[in-house]
Design a protein around this motif. Structure first.
Motif, PDB file in Angstrom:
ATOM      1  N   THR A  26       0.842  -1.204   0.000  1.00 22.21           N
ATOM      2  CA  THR A  26       0.000   0.000   0.000  1.00 22.21           C
ATOM      3  C   THR A  26       0.873   1.249   0.000  1.00 22.21           C
ATOM      4  OG1 THR A  26      -1.746  -1.138   1.206  1.00 22.21           O
ATOM      5  CG2 THR A  26      -1.777   1.264   1.303  1.00 22.21           C
ATOM      6  N   ALA A  27       1.933   1.219   0.810  1.00 17.14           N
ATOM      7  CA  ALA A  27       2.810   2.393   0.915  1.00 17.14           C
ATOM      8  C   ALA A  27       3.395   2.745  -0.447  1.00 17.14           C
ATOM      9  CB  ALA A  27       3.916   2.131   1.937  1.00 17.14           C
ATOM     10  N   VAL A  28       3.859   1.731  -1.183  1.00 18.25           N
ATOM     11  CA  VAL A  28       4.432   1.968  -2.513  1.00 18.25           C
ATOM     12  C   VAL A  28       3.360   2.544  -3.445  1.00 18.25           C
ATOM     13  CG1 VAL A  28       5.372   0.808  -4.573  1.00 18.25           C
ATOM     14  CG2 VAL A  28       6.291   0.271  -2.301  1.00 18.25           C
ATOM     15  N   ALA A  29       2.132   2.015  -3.312  1.00 18.07           N
ATOM     16  CA  ALA A  29       1.058   2.456  -4.208  1.00 18.07           C
ATOM     17  C   ALA A  29       0.666   3.914  -3.982  1.00 18.07           C
ATOM     18  CB  ALA A  29      -0.164   1.551  -4.036  1.00 18.07           C
ATOM     19  N   VAL A  30       0.692   4.376  -2.720  1.00 20.80           N
ATOM     20  CA  VAL A  30       0.162   5.718  -2.436  1.00 20.80           C
ATOM     21  C   VAL A  30       1.248   6.798  -2.332  1.00 20.80           C
ATOM     22  CG1 VAL A  30      -1.867   4.754  -1.268  1.00 20.80           C
ATOM     23  CG2 VAL A  30       0.113   5.460   0.097  1.00 20.80           C
ATOM     24  N   ALA A  31       2.525   6.389  -2.402  1.00 24.59           N
ATOM     25  CA  ALA A  31       3.604   7.385  -2.302  1.00 24.59           C
ATOM     26  C   ALA A  31       3.697   8.191  -3.596  1.00 24.59           C
ATOM     27  CB  ALA A  31       4.927   6.676  -2.020  1.00 24.59           C
ATOM     28  N   ALA A  32       4.094   9.449  -3.453  1.00 29.30           N
ATOM     29  CA  ALA A  32       4.335  10.309  -4.615  1.00 29.30           C
ATOM     30  C   ALA A  32       5.675   9.931  -5.252  1.00 29.30           C
ATOM     31  CB  ALA A  32       4.388  11.770  -4.175  1.00 29.30           C
ATOM     32  N   LYS A  33       5.898  10.406  -6.469  1.00 31.79           N
ATOM     33  CA  LYS A  33       7.221  10.249  -7.051  1.00 31.79           C
ATOM     34  C   LYS A  33       8.251  10.908  -6.128  1.00 31.79           C
ATOM     35  CE  LYS A  33       5.709   9.891 -11.791  1.00 31.79           C
ATOM     36  NZ  LYS A  33       5.502  10.572 -13.083  1.00 31.79           N
ATOM     37  N   ARG A  34       9.387  10.232  -5.919  1.00 36.52           N
ATOM     38  CA  ARG A  34      10.432  10.689  -4.996  1.00 36.52           C
ATOM     39  C   ARG A  34       9.964  10.694  -3.547  1.00 36.52           C
ATOM     40  NH1 ARG A  34      15.724  12.890  -5.718  1.00 36.52           N
ATOM     41  NH2 ARG A  34      16.321  11.355  -7.262  1.00 36.52           N
ATOM     42  N   GLY A  35       8.840  10.010  -3.292  1.00 38.43           N
ATOM     43  CA  GLY A  35       8.308   9.957  -1.931  1.00 38.43           C
ATOM     44  C   GLY A  35       9.170   9.079  -1.018  1.00 38.43           C
ATOM     45  N   GLN A  36       8.851   9.186   0.271  1.00 37.57           N
ATOM     46  CA  GLN A  36       9.629   8.474   1.289  1.00 37.57           C
ATOM     47  C   GLN A  36       8.685   7.580   2.078  1.00 37.57           C
ATOM     48  OE1 GLN A  36      10.669  10.930   4.619  1.00 37.57           O
ATOM     49  NE2 GLN A  36      12.618   9.887   4.984  1.00 37.57           N
ATOM     50  N   ILE A  37       9.127   6.339   2.313  1.00 33.87           N
ATOM     51  CA  ILE A  37       8.340   5.398   3.115  1.00 33.87           C
ATOM     52  C   ILE A  37       9.121   5.093   4.389  1.00 33.87           C
ATOM     53  CG2 ILE A  37       7.415   3.046   3.211  1.00 33.87           C
ATOM     54  CD1 ILE A  37       7.064   3.261   0.116  1.00 33.87           C
ATOM     55  N   LEU A  38       8.489   5.302   5.530  1.00 35.84           N
ATOM     56  CA  LEU A  38       9.107   4.977   6.815  1.00 35.84           C
ATOM     57  C   LEU A  38       8.390   3.749   7.367  1.00 35.84           C
ATOM     58  CD1 LEU A  38       9.275   8.549   8.437  1.00 35.84           C
ATOM     59  CD2 LEU A  38      11.141   7.307   7.306  1.00 35.84           C
ATOM     60  N   ILE A  39       9.135   2.663   7.553  1.00 31.95           N
ATOM     61  CA  ILE A  39       8.542   1.451   8.135  1.00 31.95           C
ATOM     62  C   ILE A  39       8.891   1.434   9.615  1.00 31.95           C
ATOM     63  CG2 ILE A  39       8.353  -1.059   8.031  1.00 31.95           C
ATOM     64  CD1 ILE A  39       9.349  -0.966   5.196  1.00 31.95           C
ATOM     65  N   PHE A  40       7.868   1.499  10.453  1.00 32.91           N
ATOM     66  CA  PHE A  40       8.084   1.575  11.897  1.00 32.91           C
ATOM     67  C   PHE A  40       7.663   0.281  12.586  1.00 32.91           C
ATOM     68  CE2 PHE A  40       7.085   2.454  16.233  1.00 32.91           C
ATOM     69  CZ  PHE A  40       7.992   3.413  16.639  1.00 32.91           C
ATOM     70  N   GLY A  41       6.504  -0.258  12.172  1.00 33.52           N
ATOM     71  CA  GLY A  41       5.976  -1.448  12.841  1.00 33.52           C
ATOM     72  C   GLY A  41       6.865  -2.656  12.613  1.00 33.52           C
ATOM     73  N   ILE A  42       6.805  -3.591  13.572  1.00 27.83           N
ATOM     74  CA  ILE A  42       7.588  -4.826  13.443  1.00 27.83           C
ATOM     75  C   ILE A  42       6.639  -6.012  13.506  1.00 27.83           C
ATOM     76  CG2 ILE A  42       9.361  -6.286  14.485  1.00 27.83           C
ATOM     77  CD1 ILE A  42      10.612  -3.815  15.684  1.00 27.83           C
ATOM     78  N   ASP A  43       6.642  -6.821  12.476  1.00 28.95           N
ATOM     79  CA  ASP A  43       5.896  -8.071  12.480  1.00 28.95           C
ATOM     80  C   ASP A  43       6.795  -9.130  11.852  1.00 28.95           C
ATOM     81  OD1 ASP A  43       4.321 -10.272  12.038  1.00 28.95           O
ATOM     82  OD2 ASP A  43       2.539  -9.119  11.490  1.00 28.95           O
ATOM     83  N   GLU A  44       7.419  -9.920  12.738  1.00 27.63           N
ATOM     84  CA  GLU A  44       8.402 -10.910  12.272  1.00 27.63           C
ATOM     85  C   GLU A  44       7.765 -11.959  11.369  1.00 27.63           C
ATOM     86  OE1 GLU A  44       8.076  -9.880  15.322  1.00 27.63           O
ATOM     87  OE2 GLU A  44      10.037  -9.399  16.196  1.00 27.63           O
ATOM     88  N   THR A  45       6.457 -12.118  11.450  1.00 28.10           N
ATOM     89  CA  THR A  45       5.804 -13.162  10.659  1.00 28.10           C
ATOM     90  C   THR A  45       5.422 -12.665   9.262  1.00 28.10           C
ATOM     91  OG1 THR A  45       3.611 -12.542  11.458  1.00 28.10           O
ATOM     92  CG2 THR A  45       4.808 -14.187  12.746  1.00 28.10           C
ATOM     93  N   ALA A  46       5.560 -11.348   9.037  1.00 30.51           N
ATOM     94  CA  ALA A  46       5.034 -10.776   7.786  1.00 30.51           C
ATOM     95  C   ALA A  46       6.025 -10.898   6.632  1.00 30.51           C
ATOM     96  CB  ALA A  46       4.690  -9.302   7.995  1.00 30.51           C
ATOM     97  N   THR A  47       5.504 -11.211   5.458  1.00 30.12           N
ATOM     98  CA  THR A  47       6.246 -11.007   4.218  1.00 30.12           C
ATOM     99  C   THR A  47       5.284 -10.254   3.307  1.00 30.12           C
ATOM    100  OG1 THR A  47       5.463 -13.109   3.352  1.00 30.12           O
ATOM    101  CG2 THR A  47       7.650 -13.118   4.357  1.00 30.12           C
TER     102      THR A  47
END
Ligand code: ZN
Ligand code: ZN
Length: 335
Positions: free
Chosen positions: A242-263
């Protein structure tokens, strides 16, 4: 004294324990005023645990309190209100030498490797205590620890006044990011959150729009409101697509949450085509003083994030609330 003790996976109980005593001249005994609960505690008490904890340890790491007894080698006095910096870096590993103390190879974590603050008293080395500024409520100051972690991300966020920001998830961390982005002048701010109580809280704290990720068109809706976000914060750690889909060109994504089970599945081509920057944000790095200052400057805003204050003696209620994500905002446990 009463303390919440991790006995074994899935077995975390309120027990009677001996009151701790300062062992070293640099130690300080704190009477706990409040201890916040967060996703880390959730990962510790879930069965099987997603976060390791030594059996027999008192958990809890978002701690504020009052000094009861300070060793002769400390600069504290009984009666002073303080917060705890709960991760002790080794100061010997390469990360520590490079100044990335939050990435220490040999951390000591209060609340999993050392006895934490879901208790009436806790002993902390003086170097990991910070005084609470005059006028700031000592229980509200328990928000300083998660806020310090959020500021580790906010300090790097490329938001400026008028830049659109999207925050994925309106749990306590999402609400803290929302408040800090609002203070930085980011606009509009769109929050994505399925829980109605939390969505309402995000609106109350100044989100311009709140969308539900259950709505299949929520990504298009976000793009319609923002034209693409300058900064996207993923507070769950599972929403990179979702983050990639909604970011603007040259946008920045900050991943804060941790979910060890997620891919997650993402299209790297979209990252390239938009020249996106993706950054992880791991706990706090020297940001506790700024967190305390912000809390003291805006208690009216930050106090809205605390929605539940549960007595330590009612640990079972607090535990249920944490495991079910029932609270609209931050749960503080009050000894
Ligand atoms: Zn926490
Ligand atoms: Zn280290």
């Amino acid at each position: 004294m009463k303390a919440v003790v991790f006995e074994a996976p899935g077995q975390v109980y309120l027990l009677d324990r001996e009151q701790p005593r300062p062992a070293l001249p640099s130690d300080v005994l704190i009477r706990v005023a409040a201890c916040g609960l967060c996703g880390t505690d959730q990962r510790t008490i879930s069965d099987p645990p997603l976060m390791s904890c030594d059996p027999g340890r008192t958990i809890g790491h978002e701690i504020s309190g009052v000094v009861v007894e300070a060793g002769p080698e400390t600069r504290f006095q009984p009666g002073e209100p303080v917060v705890v910096v709960p991760n002790y870096p080794c100061r010997r590993c390469e990360s520590c030498h490079l100044g990335y103390i939050n990435l220490c190879d040999d951390f000591q974590h209060l609340g999993s490797m050392l006895d934490g603050g879901l208790a009436e008293y806790v002993v902390v080395p003086a170097e990991f205590l910070q005084r609470i500024p005059a006028g700031l409520d000592v229980t509200l100051a328990a928000l300083a620890e998660p806020l310090a972690c959020v500021l580790n991300g906010a300090d790097r966020a490329q938001w400026t006044p008028g830049s659109p920001v999207v925050i994925l998830g309106a749990g306590p961390i999402g609400l803290l990011f929302l408040t800090v982005a609002r203070l930085a002048g980011a606009s509009p701010i769109i929050v994505s959150e399925p829980n109605a109580l939390r969505a309402e809280k995000a609106r109350a704290l100044g989100a311009d729009w709140v969308v539900s990720p259950r709505d299949p068109s929520h990504e298009e809706e976000i793009l319609r409101h923002t034209g693409g976000a300058r900064v996207v914060v993923d507070t769950l750690g599972t929403l990179l697509g979702t983050a990639v889909a909604v970011a603007a060109k040259r946008g920045q994504i900050l991943i804060f949450g941790i979910d060890e089970t997620a891919t997650v599945a993402v299209h790297p081509a979209h990252i390239v085509a938009k020249e996106l920057t993706i950054e992880g944000v791991y706990i706090a790095r020297g940001t506790m003083p700024s967190a305390l200052k912000l809390l003291a400057q805006h208690p009216d805003k930050f106090s809205q994030i605390v929605t539940d204050r549960i007595p330590l003696t009612d640990w079972e209620t607090a535990k249920k609330s944490l495991l079910s994500n029932a609270a609209a905002g931050k749960v503080l446990v009050i000894p």
